[in-house]
Design a protein around this motif. Structure first.
Motif, PDB file in Angstrom:
ATOM      1  N   VAL B 366       0.842  -1.198   0.000  1.00  0.00           N
ATOM      2  CA  VAL B 366       0.000   0.000   0.000  1.00  0.00           C
ATOM      3  C   VAL B 366       0.879   1.251   0.000  1.00  0.00           C
ATOM      4  O   VAL B 366       1.563   1.515   0.987  1.00  0.00           O
ATOM      5  CB  VAL B 366      -0.906   0.028   1.247  1.00  0.00           C
ATOM      6  CG1 VAL B 366      -1.822   1.249   1.211  1.00  0.00           C
ATOM      7  CG2 VAL B 366      -1.727  -1.242   1.345  1.00  0.00           C
ATOM      8  N   PRO B 367       0.882   2.012  -1.099  1.00  0.00           N
ATOM      9  CA  PRO B 367       1.715   3.211  -1.127  1.00  0.00           C
ATOM     10  C   PRO B 367       1.142   4.309  -0.229  1.00  0.00           C
ATOM     11  O   PRO B 367      -0.071   4.458  -0.127  1.00  0.00           O
ATOM     12  CB  PRO B 367       1.666   3.645  -2.591  1.00  0.00           C
ATOM     13  CG  PRO B 367       0.401   3.068  -3.129  1.00  0.00           C
ATOM     14  CD  PRO B 367       0.157   1.805  -2.356  1.00  0.00           C
ATOM     15  N   GLN B 368       2.034   5.023   0.436  1.00  0.00           N
ATOM     16  CA  GLN B 368       1.601   6.148   1.259  1.00  0.00           C
ATOM     17  C   GLN B 368       2.674   7.229   1.219  1.00  0.00           C
ATOM     18  O   GLN B 368       3.858   6.927   1.216  1.00  0.00           O
ATOM     19  CB  GLN B 368       1.419   5.722   2.721  1.00  0.00           C
ATOM     20  CG  GLN B 368       0.303   4.728   2.951  1.00  0.00           C
ATOM     21  CD  GLN B 368       0.351   4.184   4.370  1.00  0.00           C
ATOM     22  OE1 GLN B 368      -0.299   4.682   5.264  1.00  0.00           O
ATOM     23  NE2 GLN B 368       1.166   3.176   4.576  1.00  0.00           N
ATOM     24  N   ASP B 369       2.238   8.472   1.241  1.00  0.00           N
ATOM     25  CA  ASP B 369       3.172   9.578   1.387  1.00  0.00           C
ATOM     26  C   ASP B 369       3.412   9.798   2.879  1.00  0.00           C
ATOM     27  O   ASP B 369       2.760   9.200   3.724  1.00  0.00           O
ATOM     28  CB  ASP B 369       2.574  10.852   0.781  1.00  0.00           C
ATOM     29  CG  ASP B 369       2.413  10.737  -0.720  1.00  0.00           C
ATOM     30  OD1 ASP B 369       3.385  11.010  -1.432  1.00  0.00           O
ATOM     31  OD2 ASP B 369       1.316  10.363  -1.186  1.00  0.00           O
ATOM     32  N   ASP B 370       4.335  10.687   3.178  1.00  0.00           N
ATOM     33  CA  ASP B 370       4.516  11.062   4.576  1.00  0.00           C
ATOM     34  C   ASP B 370       3.365  11.970   4.995  1.00  0.00           C
ATOM     35  O   ASP B 370       2.948  12.841   4.251  1.00  0.00           O
ATOM     36  CB  ASP B 370       5.847  11.789   4.758  1.00  0.00           C
ATOM     37  CG  ASP B 370       7.022  10.831   4.627  1.00  0.00           C
ATOM     38  OD1 ASP B 370       6.962   9.748   5.236  1.00  0.00           O
ATOM     39  OD2 ASP B 370       7.987  11.148   3.913  1.00  0.00           O
ATOM     40  N   SER B 371       2.872  11.756   6.192  1.00  0.00           N
ATOM     41  CA  SER B 371       1.835  12.635   6.724  1.00  0.00           C
ATOM     42  C   SER B 371       2.462  13.980   7.082  1.00  0.00           C
ATOM     43  O   SER B 371       3.656  14.055   7.374  1.00  0.00           O
ATOM     44  CB  SER B 371       1.202  12.019   7.959  1.00  0.00           C
ATOM     45  OG  SER B 371       0.507  10.847   7.600  1.00  0.00           O
ATOM     46  N   VAL B 372       1.637  15.031   7.042  1.00  0.00           N
ATOM     47  CA  VAL B 372       2.130  16.367   7.369  1.00  0.00           C
ATOM     48  C   VAL B 372       1.185  17.003   8.391  1.00  0.00           C
ATOM     49  O   VAL B 372      -0.032  16.994   8.214  1.00  0.00           O
ATOM     50  CB  VAL B 372       2.203  17.276   6.120  1.00  0.00           C
ATOM     51  CG1 VAL B 372       2.836  18.615   6.469  1.00  0.00           C
ATOM     52  CG2 VAL B 372       2.965  16.603   4.991  1.00  0.00           C
ATOM     53  N   VAL B 373       1.758  17.515   9.456  1.00  0.00           N
ATOM     54  CA  VAL B 373       0.963  18.073  10.548  1.00  0.00           C
ATOM     55  C   VAL B 373       1.587  19.394  10.983  1.00  0.00           C
ATOM     56  O   VAL B 373       2.797  19.587  10.884  1.00  0.00           O
ATOM     57  CB  VAL B 373       0.957  17.095  11.752  1.00  0.00           C
ATOM     58  CG1 VAL B 373       0.154  17.655  12.913  1.00  0.00           C
ATOM     59  CG2 VAL B 373       0.400  15.739  11.348  1.00  0.00           C
TER      60      VAL B 373
END
Ligand SMILES: [Fe+3]
Ligand SMILES: [Mg+2]
Ligand SMILES: [Zn+2]
Ligand SMILES: [Zn+2]
Lengths: 334, 804
Positions: B366-373
């Motif tokens: 499952v591809p995912q980008d880095d989360s940004v907060v």
């Protein structure tokens, strides 16, 4: 015509003028209809022409009405033979304008080698038309080696465009009332039949499909093809390479200025061909030596990967779906 | 007596079974524990009181990362157990548990990697029951080694021993491996030649290349990342050019907290985020003279914040430590395309960007980008800008779930919602939970569309879900809506379309558990959303009470010009709003060439017929969507009345207009750029002077909000020579005042905020400063206020408006 143009001309007189100018043996018989000798496979097409403005850089509605129908016949792989010509003129069109259109028609039909064999003219009240509407129908004889059919399109076929796209549409746009902007663009309206027939002579059935991407542009025509081939056993899609699509710098600039995508802009003197991969390079090579074909290029390929869809790889490598226009119908002008 | 305990929630891949095993042994209980697709099942031989005690101890002492959602205790037919064992996972029941997201490298593993005598010293795939990939490597439920891409790797005897040793941190650690049974690295040149062989050599080679200014693609947790030296301006410029990403901020990977703190201010809550199990990218304020000489102008042009991260994966930790300087770390893709996550994709696509490609043989499913907060500066309000690795696809909220029942009362309708377009996600209401997918990307891109389909397929397969109902946006030009129609037809199920801004509101309501017995005023501001009148909405006040949504008022409409071009070029928003304002033309004129001005200055007056002709010739979907444009707008004209000009109430476009008038950006290259620049200037004012000294450009707002008057005020202040910071602050204050005025006029005390505009941390703080405590303010917490929340909002909207 009508008031303010020495308007003594009646419909009858007008028709005589038309007949005189466009004179040829078949037209000269003054029968209620043309009687033609035809053998073999025949192509038959009709189209109505409405455009604003009537005179535009590089041409006018008359030339467009001839070339358009000639090209529709050529896209069937046919040699254009006979043409019908009908006018609906709005009161207020000047005689001078009308004669200019007529003269363009005469030259355009000579250039294409098609005979105008029957016709009609009606004048409608001011406000009931848009200066001038033209309908032409054409009959052509299908080239013996032609086998043009969407059924022949298959995976691996190359998509070829015969010249720079979007030129006609942007030339029109630059003179559209209220929108005028400065360009040196002129419409590329042209009869494509001689070019196409030379290609048919050489490549015959390797040419699987021919289409002229007029209204709605290249994107619409390719989407129609993909959609039509999104049924049955072999469902097909089309891949495009943005970098390969010929667009004049000035056209690209004008499109950018207006936020338009050249893929959706109307063309006139341009056709799309889908040909067998083996002949694609030779086809383009030959096309580049022919009239109106100097900028021909392979712009894409028929694929199995995304049936029903046209997908374009951008210059920077991203891929986007080139959608069919949805929603509102295309306007009648453009 | 034999008792059965059933735990649901996030209870797999977090060390739950080992914990249960230890507790059972401690309490001298006989029985068994196993994973099922529906959670964890425990059987014990004991009396009723002890079973109860055991249950409460499990609840109280569960592993830190576990989230127990429901428990059920029942007596079953007696089975005689001789000891307590972890038994093979049973594929029993319907999948209904929460998927454990990927977990950042834990401190214990980090310490082992740094310990020269530990057998995992310098090992790039060190994990344990508390850390490592989970969702990204999961093929199938229940979570087990065999259902992940770790199934391709056998364990050496040492690893086996750890795996079966209850006292070990790696007891039942499915991702366990070591240098003797390793996941293997491979390094390739851009031309596909394999370089260096051993892991140590590879890390050295890569570090040297980075030092020499090269770009390296490296396989991370959710996909490939592109790294380059963040202190080397030329290296960054080269990366930007190759990636076609001229100005969008780039995140920076620091080797550790100490070096990070020398460059940026780090508060405790931010540190907790960065070092926690999620470990997202966090936006931090830059220090004036960063010790590392990080090239801030190249990384975040015009901004005062930097997106930073810490090594959340062991491979990143090794590299960051070796390099020992900040590294640019951005997703491995061509701008606008989805992140590369297979080795084949990487080797095919990334040589165009990277000089070296570092892959390994543990596959990503499952591809995912880095989360940004980010956290708002004053009120520390968390704002999720992108929800992906570490956060997705955990459940957010369970709709209308009756507390009493043991899960029998849940809404059994399986609902699948397709979200919006530019920030696509999907959401699924399934067996009492709502799952929200990770951010999938901009659906303009064909590859993103493919990835959307694949992620959706994977999800449905994982849970063996068959939807009963489909929800989608009303914008028929969205790919997501088109796909929704297509699947509804194929599956023979109904489809309902949900208005975009009502979905935004429903999302923030549901996230805060608001049911609407009391009236709530939704403040929904974004770039673009399809309105029921065929116009582009984006400056909306929507009241909600007892299942009824009511659009109370909106920012006055202004002309939408040249559709796709408008969000890309803030100067066009300025033209639309400021045209004919006395004196504004001199400010506007310089933003355009003679040719553009000649044409554009006529646009606001052009006849409908002429302009109407322009639209359908262009692509129905934007191809360079930026700045709050959710996608193309013209298909909605089909529903607009007659040939009326397309209008918008977008606050996103209003931000654009002000930003352009202030000379901060005439054209932008990424979504939200103009708003970020304006926020940066306003924040500088507020840092210096607080929330004082500025006046609203709309002193007397009624239920009509005169958008042009805001712009008139801005133009007036520009002419009066006010500073950019001051005007930017006054503009923010104006927006706060508009909310205050509407709250007063409607008499509604509860306010809920959603839409991309509320990614603006200063605006959030200022609203809270002005309106609390007289009003109760609700924001998103787990989801982003941008269109990532639309899919969830569609389900929430359905739940709110459909009687159970
Ligand atoms: Fe939105
Ligand atoms: Mg035609
Ligand atoms: Zn660990
Ligand atoms: Zn091992």
């Amino acid at each position: 015509l009508g008031h303010g143009s020495g308007g003594l001309l009646t419909n009858k007189l007008l028709e005589v003028g038309v007949f005189d100018l466009l004179s040829n043996p078949l037209l000269d018989t003054h029968h209620d209809g043309a009687m033609l000798n035809l053998t073999g496979r025949v192509a038959f097409t009709t189209d109505s022409y409405v455009i604003s403005p009537v005179f535009f850089p590089g041409g006018n509605i008359g030339e467009l009405a001839i070339n358009g129908t000639v090209n529709d016949l050529a896209m069937c792989g046919a040699t254009p033979k006979y043409l019908s010509l009908s006018f609906i003129l709005e009161e207020g069109l000047t005689m001078a304008e009308f004669w200019d259109v007529l003269i363009s028609i005469k030259y355009a039909s000579e250039r294409a080698g098609i005979q105008i064999v029957t016709g009609d003219t009606k004048v409608v009240e001011r406000g009931k038309g848009d200066k001038i509407f033209i309908n032409t129908s054409g009959i052509g004889q299908i080239h013996p080696r032609a086998n043009i059919s969407i059924k022949n399109v298959r995976t691996g076929d190359k998509v070829i465009v015969s010249g720079h796209i979007a030129t006609h549409g942007m030339a029109i746009m630059s003179v559209r009332e209220g929108l005028e902007f400065e360009t040196t663009l002129i419409s590329d309206t042209a009869p494509l039949n001689h070019t196409v027939l030379a290609l048919l002579d050489e490549f015959g059935p390797a040419i699987h499909l021919l289409r002229d991407p007029t209204r709605g542009g290249v994107a619409t025509v390719l989407n129609e093809i993909a959609r039509d081939r999104n049924v049955g056993a072999t469902r097909l899609g089309i891949d495009l390479k943005q970098a390969a699509i010929p667009v004049l710098d000035e056209v690209a600039g004008a499109c950018e200025l207006l936020g338009l995508d050249p893929l959706y802009v109307a063309n006139e003197g341009v056709f799309l061909a889908i040909v067998a991969p083996e002949v694609a390079d030779a086809f383009v090579g030959k096309l580049q030596t022919l009239d109106y074909g100097h900028s021909a290029a392979i712009i894409g390929e028929v694929v199995a990967e995304h049936p029903g869809q046209v997908v374009m790889t951008s210059r920077i490598g991203g891929r986007r779906v080139v959608n069919m226009l949805v929603g509102e119908q295309l306007p009648r002008i453009c | 007596m034999t008792f059965h305990l059933h735990f649901t929630g996030q209870v797999q891949g977090v060390g739950f079974r080992p914990f249960v095993w230890q507790l059972a042994r401690l309490m001298k209980l006989q029985g068994a524990v196993s994973n099922g697709a529906d959670g964890v099942h425990i059987y014990i031989n004991t009396d009723s009181a002890t079973a109860q005690l055991f249950l409460s101890r499990v609840q109280a002492e569960a592993p830190r990362l576990a989230r127990i959602q429901s428990v059920a205790l029942s007596e079953v037919a007696p089975v005689y157990y001789t000891d307590f064992a972890i038994v093979t996972s049973q594929i029993t029941g319907q999948a209904s548990l929460l998927l454990t997201p990927d977990l950042a490298l834990c401190e214990a593993c980090r310490a082992e990697m740094a310990d020269s005598v530990d057998r995992r010293f310098g090992y790039a795939f060190t994990t344990c029951t508390h850390c490592g990939p989970r969702y990204s490597i999961l093929h199938q439920l229940p979570y087990d080694r065999q259902t992940t891409t770790m199934s391709a790797f056998g364990m050496c005897t040492d690893c086996e021993r750890e795996y079966h040793d209850p006292a070990n941190r790696r007891f039942y650690a499915q991702t366990n491996s070591c240098p003797n049974c390793p996941v293997e690295l491979r390094l390739f040149s851009a031309s596909g030649q394999q370089l260096a062989n051993h892991q140590d050599e590879i890390i050295d080679y890569v570090a040297d290349a980075l030092g020499a200014g090269q770009t390296v693609a490296i396989k991370g947790i959710g996909g490939y990342l592109l790294l380059c030296d963040a202190t080397n301006a030329n290296a960054i410029t080269q990366l930007r050019k190759r990636k076609h990403r001229p100005t969008k901020p780039l995140a920076v990977l620091y080797p550790n907290v100490a070096t990070l703190q020398q460059d940026c201010y780090l508060a405790d809550d931010e540190r907790a985020l960065l070092t926690g199990s999620v470990s997202p990218i966090v936006l931090l304020d830059q220090r004036p003279n960063p010790a590392s000489k990080v090239a801030v102008d190249k990384l975040a042009p015009g901004l005062s914040q930097l997106g930073v991260m810490l090594p959340y994966a062991p491979l990143l930790a090794l590299l960051a430590n070796k390099f020992n300087k900040p590294l640019v770390a951005t997703s491995g893709n061509v701008s606008g395309s989805p992140i590369c996550y297979t080795n084949e994709q990487a080797l095919e696509q990334l040589p165009a960007i990277a000089d070296l490609i570092l892959t390994h043989n543990r596959a990503i499913v499952v591809p995912q980008d880095d989360s940004v907060v980010r956290l708002s500066p004053a009120y520390r309000q968390p704002i999720v800008l992108r929800r992906s690795r570490g956060l997705a696809p955990t459940v957010v909220y369970s709709p209308k779930k009756k507390e009493s029942g043991a899960g029998d009362e849940v809404n059994t309708t399986t609902v699948l919602a397709f979200g919006a377009s530019l920030k696509s996600t999907f959401a699924c209401q399934l067996r009492g939970n709502i799952y929200v997918s990770q951010y999938i990307g901009d659906l303009e891109s064909y590859d993103t569309q493919t990835s959307f389909r694949a992620t959706l397929d994977h999800f449905l397969k994982l849970f063996d879900a068959t939807p009963d109902l489909i929800l989608a946006d009303q914008h028929e030009g969205y790919f997501s809506t088109q796909l929704a129609h297509e699947l509804a037809t194929i599956w023979g199920i109904p489809i309902q379309l949900v208005q975009h801004h009502e979905a935004h509101l429903a999302a923030v309501l549901a996230e805060n558990g608001l049911t609407g017995d009391e009236p709530i005023l939704g403040v929904i501001w974004d770039g673009t959303g399809y309105g029921t009148d065929g116009q582009i909405w984006g400056g909306e006040f929507i009241a909600y009470q007892n299942s009824v949504f009511n659009r109370v008022c909106h920012f006055d409409y202004f002309d939408s010009l040249l559709e796709d071009k408008m969000p890309r070029e803030p100067r066009l928003s300025a033209l639309s709003l400021a045209h004919n304002i006395p004196g504004a033309d001199t400010i506007l004129r310089v933003k355009f060439t003679d040719k553009e001005w000649h044409l554009y200055s006529k646009l606001p007056e052009l006849s409908n017929e002429v302009v109407g002709c322009l639209w359908p010739m262009s692509s129905p979907i934007t191809h360079a969507s930026v700045n709050g444009s959710h996608a193309a707008v013209w298909p909605m004209r089909a529903h607009a009345t007659g040939k009326n000009r397309l209008k918008t109430s977008s606050v996103g476009r209003l931000f654009d207009a002000v930003t352009a008038l202030l000379g901060l950006a005439d054209q932008v290259s990424y979504e939200g750029e103009a708003a970020l620049l304006l926020e940066t200037h306003a924040a500088r004012y507020v840092r210096a002077k607080g929330y004082t000294g500025v006046q609203s450009y709309l002193p007397d707002v009624t239920t009509q909000i005169p958008t042009r008057a805001v712009v008139e005020g801005v133009v007036r202040d520009i002419q009066a020579g006010q500073s950019t910071d001051q005007i930017a602050a006054a503009f923010h204050y104006t927006l706060v005042q508009v909310v205050a005025a509407l709250a007063q006029q409607t008499g509604i005390r509860q306010l809920a905020f959603s839409g991309g505009v509320f990614q603006n941390a200063l605006l959030v703080d200022w609203l809270r400063h002005k309106l609390e405590p007289a009003h109760k303010l609700y924001f998103h917490h787990q989801l982003s206020p941008n269109d990532e929340c639309i899919s969830f909002g569609q389900i929430a909207h359905y739940a709110l408006t459909t009687p159970l």
